[in-house]
Design a protein around this motif. Structure first.
Motif, PDB file in Angstrom:
ATOM      1  N   LEU A   1       0.879  -1.190   0.088  1.00  0.00           N
ATOM      2  CA  LEU A   1      -0.030  -0.065   0.049  1.00  0.00           C
ATOM      3  C   LEU A   1       0.782   1.277  -0.007  1.00  0.00           C
ATOM      4  O   LEU A   1       1.683   1.310   0.739  1.00  0.00           O
ATOM      5  CB  LEU A   1      -0.994  -0.168   1.146  1.00  0.00           C
ATOM      6  N   ARG A   2       0.640   2.074  -0.900  1.00  0.00           N
ATOM      7  CA  ARG A   2       1.609   3.313  -0.897  1.00  0.00           C
ATOM      8  C   ARG A   2       0.527   4.503  -1.251  1.00  0.00           C
ATOM      9  O   ARG A   2      -0.382   4.567  -1.929  1.00  0.00           O
ATOM     10  CB  ARG A   2       2.800   3.360  -1.964  1.00  0.00           C
ATOM     11  N   VAL A   3       1.130   5.745  -1.139  1.00  0.00           N
ATOM     12  CA  VAL A   3       0.442   6.901  -1.609  1.00  0.00           C
ATOM     13  C   VAL A   3       0.457   7.120  -3.153  1.00  0.00           C
ATOM     14  O   VAL A   3       1.618   6.793  -3.645  1.00  0.00           O
ATOM     15  CB  VAL A   3       1.036   8.229  -1.037  1.00  0.00           C
ATOM     16  N   ALA A   4      -0.659   7.041  -3.803  1.00  0.00           N
ATOM     17  CA  ALA A   4      -0.670   7.199  -5.233  1.00  0.00           C
ATOM     18  C   ALA A   4       0.263   8.347  -5.934  1.00  0.00           C
ATOM     19  O   ALA A   4       0.334   9.197  -5.314  1.00  0.00           O
ATOM     20  CB  ALA A   4      -2.054   7.081  -5.803  1.00  0.00           C
ATOM     21  N   GLY A   5       1.015   7.804  -6.743  1.00  0.00           N
ATOM     22  CA  GLY A   5       1.684   8.984  -7.654  1.00  0.00           C
ATOM     23  C   GLY A   5       3.124   9.031  -7.132  1.00  0.00           C
ATOM     24  O   GLY A   5       4.033   9.830  -7.424  1.00  0.00           O
ATOM     25  N   GLU A   6       3.472   8.604  -5.830  1.00  0.00           N
ATOM     26  CA  GLU A   6       4.545   8.738  -5.138  1.00  0.00           C
ATOM     27  C   GLU A   6       5.560   7.200  -5.207  1.00  0.00           C
ATOM     28  O   GLU A   6       5.045   6.403  -5.645  1.00  0.00           O
ATOM     29  CB  GLU A   6       4.450   9.086  -3.769  1.00  0.00           C
ATOM     30  N   GLY A   7       7.019   7.535  -5.068  1.00  0.00           N
ATOM     31  CA  GLY A   7       7.592   6.198  -5.267  1.00  0.00           C
ATOM     32  C   GLY A   7       7.363   5.334  -4.074  1.00  0.00           C
ATOM     33  O   GLY A   7       6.265   5.263  -3.591  1.00  0.00           O
ATOM     34  N   LYS A   8       8.363   4.555  -3.752  1.00  0.00           N
ATOM     35  CA  LYS A   8       8.296   3.719  -2.824  1.00  0.00           C
ATOM     36  C   LYS A   8       8.346   4.333  -1.431  1.00  0.00           C
ATOM     37  O   LYS A   8       8.720   3.418  -0.256  1.00  0.00           O
ATOM     38  CB  LYS A   8       9.237   2.444  -2.898  1.00  0.00           C
ATOM     39  N   THR A   9       8.662   5.649  -1.310  1.00  0.00           N
ATOM     40  CA  THR A   9       9.133   6.193   0.116  1.00  0.00           C
ATOM     41  C   THR A   9       8.061   6.105   0.933  1.00  0.00           C
ATOM     42  O   THR A   9       8.371   5.814   2.260  1.00  0.00           O
ATOM     43  CB  THR A   9       9.193   7.700  -0.173  1.00  0.00           C
ATOM     44  N   ASP A  10       6.541   5.939   0.677  1.00  0.00           N
ATOM     45  CA  ASP A  10       5.577   5.875   1.656  1.00  0.00           C
ATOM     46  C   ASP A  10       4.994   4.529   1.876  1.00  0.00           C
ATOM     47  O   ASP A  10       3.733   4.257   1.918  1.00  0.00           O
ATOM     48  CB  ASP A  10       4.646   6.941   1.455  1.00  0.00           C
ATOM     49  N   ALA A  11       5.591   3.629   1.131  1.00  0.00           N
ATOM     50  CA  ALA A  11       5.280   2.143   0.754  1.00  0.00           C
ATOM     51  C   ALA A  11       5.152   1.346   2.173  1.00  0.00           C
ATOM     52  O   ALA A  11       6.172   1.623   2.950  1.00  0.00           O
ATOM     53  CB  ALA A  11       5.696   1.448  -0.298  1.00  0.00           C
ATOM     54  N   ILE A  12       4.293   0.676   2.294  1.00  0.00           N
ATOM     55  CA  ILE A  12       4.059  -0.560   3.471  1.00  0.00           C
ATOM     56  C   ILE A  12       3.937  -1.815   2.654  1.00  0.00           C
ATOM     57  O   ILE A  12       2.847  -1.909   1.894  1.00  0.00           O
ATOM     58  CB  ILE A  12       3.061  -0.169   4.380  1.00  0.00           C
ATOM     59  N   THR A  13       4.487  -2.892   3.015  1.00  0.00           N
ATOM     60  CA  THR A  13       4.591  -4.140   2.410  1.00  0.00           C
ATOM     61  C   THR A  13       3.928  -5.240   3.546  1.00  0.00           C
ATOM     62  O   THR A  13       4.923  -5.157   4.607  1.00  0.00           O
ATOM     63  CB  THR A  13       5.736  -4.812   1.568  1.00  0.00           C
ATOM     64  N   CYS A  14       2.787  -5.942   3.577  1.00  0.00           N
ATOM     65  CA  CYS A  14       2.463  -6.690   4.579  1.00  0.00           C
ATOM     66  C   CYS A  14       2.421  -8.112   3.939  1.00  0.00           C
ATOM     67  O   CYS A  14       2.186  -8.226   2.801  1.00  0.00           O
ATOM     68  CB  CYS A  14       1.174  -6.131   4.898  1.00  0.00           C
ATOM     69  N   ARG A  15       1.912  -8.932   4.857  1.00  0.00           N
ATOM     70  CA  ARG A  15       1.634 -10.475   4.357  1.00  0.00           C
ATOM     71  C   ARG A  15       0.519 -10.656   5.200  1.00  0.00           C
ATOM     72  O   ARG A  15       0.341 -10.621   6.476  1.00  0.00           O
ATOM     73  CB  ARG A  15       2.727 -11.410   4.668  1.00  0.00           C
ATOM     74  N   SER A  16      -0.614 -11.267   4.648  1.00  0.00           N
ATOM     75  CA  SER A  16      -1.667 -11.876   5.424  1.00  0.00           C
ATOM     76  C   SER A  16      -2.111 -13.435   5.013  1.00  0.00           C
ATOM     77  O   SER A  16      -2.023 -13.501   3.889  1.00  0.00           O
ATOM     78  CB  SER A  16      -3.053 -10.918   5.097  1.00  0.00           C
ATOM     79  N   THR A  17      -2.110 -14.090   6.154  1.00  0.00           N
ATOM     80  CA  THR A  17      -2.585 -15.465   5.704  1.00  0.00           C
ATOM     81  C   THR A  17      -3.824 -15.621   6.473  1.00  0.00           C
ATOM     82  O   THR A  17      -3.990 -15.651   7.659  1.00  0.00           O
ATOM     83  CB  THR A  17      -1.432 -16.261   6.241  1.00  0.00           C
ATOM     84  N   LEU A  18      -4.945 -15.754   5.687  1.00  0.00           N
ATOM     85  CA  LEU A  18      -6.231 -15.868   6.247  1.00  0.00           C
ATOM     86  C   LEU A  18      -6.816 -17.149   5.967  1.00  0.00           C
ATOM     87  O   LEU A  18      -6.867 -17.798   4.825  1.00  0.00           O
ATOM     88  CB  LEU A  18      -7.052 -15.093   5.561  1.00  0.00           C
ATOM     89  N   GLN A  19      -7.234 -17.920   6.949  1.00  0.00           N
ATOM     90  CA  GLN A  19      -7.821 -19.456   6.932  1.00  0.00           C
ATOM     91  C   GLN A  19      -9.090 -19.405   7.609  1.00  0.00           C
ATOM     92  O   GLN A  19      -9.214 -19.051   8.634  1.00  0.00           O
ATOM     93  CB  GLN A  19      -6.920 -20.357   7.325  1.00  0.00           C
ATOM     94  N   THR A  20     -10.554 -19.894   6.858  1.00  0.00           N
ATOM     95  CA  THR A  20     -11.686 -19.933   7.384  1.00  0.00           C
ATOM     96  C   THR A  20     -12.161 -21.315   6.990  1.00  0.00           C
ATOM     97  O   THR A  20     -11.967 -21.870   6.059  1.00  0.00           O
ATOM     98  CB  THR A  20     -12.870 -19.089   6.773  1.00  0.00           C
ATOM     99  N   PRO A  21     -12.476 -22.015   8.258  1.00  0.00           N
ATOM    100  CA  PRO A  21     -13.128 -23.315   8.153  1.00  0.00           C
ATOM    101  C   PRO A  21     -14.367 -23.362   7.181  1.00  0.00           C
ATOM    102  O   PRO A  21     -14.970 -22.336   7.075  1.00  0.00           O
ATOM    103  CB  PRO A  21     -13.631 -23.689   9.628  1.00  0.00           C
ATOM    104  N   SER A  22     -14.496 -24.617   6.373  1.00  0.00           N
ATOM    105  CA  SER A  22     -15.366 -24.911   5.351  1.00  0.00           C
ATOM    106  C   SER A  22     -16.226 -26.101   5.674  1.00  0.00           C
ATOM    107  O   SER A  22     -15.626 -27.283   6.035  1.00  0.00           O
ATOM    108  CB  SER A  22     -14.820 -24.814   4.139  1.00  0.00           C
ATOM    109  N   GLY A  23     -17.491 -25.965   5.388  1.00  0.00           N
ATOM    110  CA  GLY A  23     -18.408 -27.156   5.301  1.00  0.00           C
ATOM    111  C   GLY A  23     -18.133 -28.018   4.267  1.00  0.00           C
ATOM    112  O   GLY A  23     -17.247 -27.689   3.326  1.00  0.00           O
TER     113      GLY A  23
END
Length: 185
Positions: A128-150
């Protein structure tokens, strides 16, 4: 002579029954009830790019089978290719996020596992970064999401809908945050 027309009719009916195909069921990652898009105009989140693994990026639902198998379900389809479904659902879920500035989002889904009767899993890195700007204000994250299923594909689609919703919540939390930190999972 009356026997031949009856045999022909029975043969034709058997052949027609053999050609019958099962109906196709369509699923979506968009939940039935949404919060409704209400943009304030202050800012928004634009999805710059979104990628999903090639093995599952198709209209047909792909499920895992065993440790290494994948099964393409010919009668269970997404409403569009998985990447298009994912993008539409995420845009819908992020519609009420009103960050202070316009933001740009890149998402790389590394795993999109669907195992009926067990779980739906999304493992993604996102920037996620401010549009139109370089990598200066970027944040990089990782999400691992798991939901039980029938056991049904409908249950699995709902589990994955929940995962997309949770991912959108994490992205929204980071977008509203004043510090450059990834939200806790």
């Amino acid at each position: 002579m009356a026997f031949l027309p009856k045999l022909t009719l029975v043969t034709a009916l058997v052949l027609l029954a053999a050609c019958r195909s099962d109906p196709v069921h369509y699923h979506t990652l968009m939940p039935a009830q949404t919060g409704g898009a209400t943009h304030s105009g202050a800012g928004s989140i634009e999805i710059e790019s979104l990628s999903v693994p090639a093995q599952v990026d198709r209209p047909q639902v792909v499920i895992r089978q065993g440790n290494s198998g994948l099964v393409l379900l010919e009668t269970e389809w997404w409403g569009a290719s998985l990447s298009d479904e994912f993008r539409s659902a995420l845009v819908d879920q992020l519609a009420n996020t009103n960050p202070a500035r316009k933001l740009s989002l890149r998402i790389d889904v590394q795993r999109f596992d669907s195992i009926p009767g067990q779980y739906g899993l999304i493992d993604a890195t996102w920037r996620l970064r401010v549009a139109g700007e370089g990598k200066t204000d970027a944040i990089t994250c990782r999400s691992t999401l798991q939901t039980p299923s029938g056991p049904t594909i409908e249950d699995l689609a709902q589990a994955q809908q929940n995962n997309v919703k949770r991912l959108a919540e994490q992205i929204s939390q980071a977008a509203r945050g004043t510090q450059q930190r990834c939200p806790s999972s």
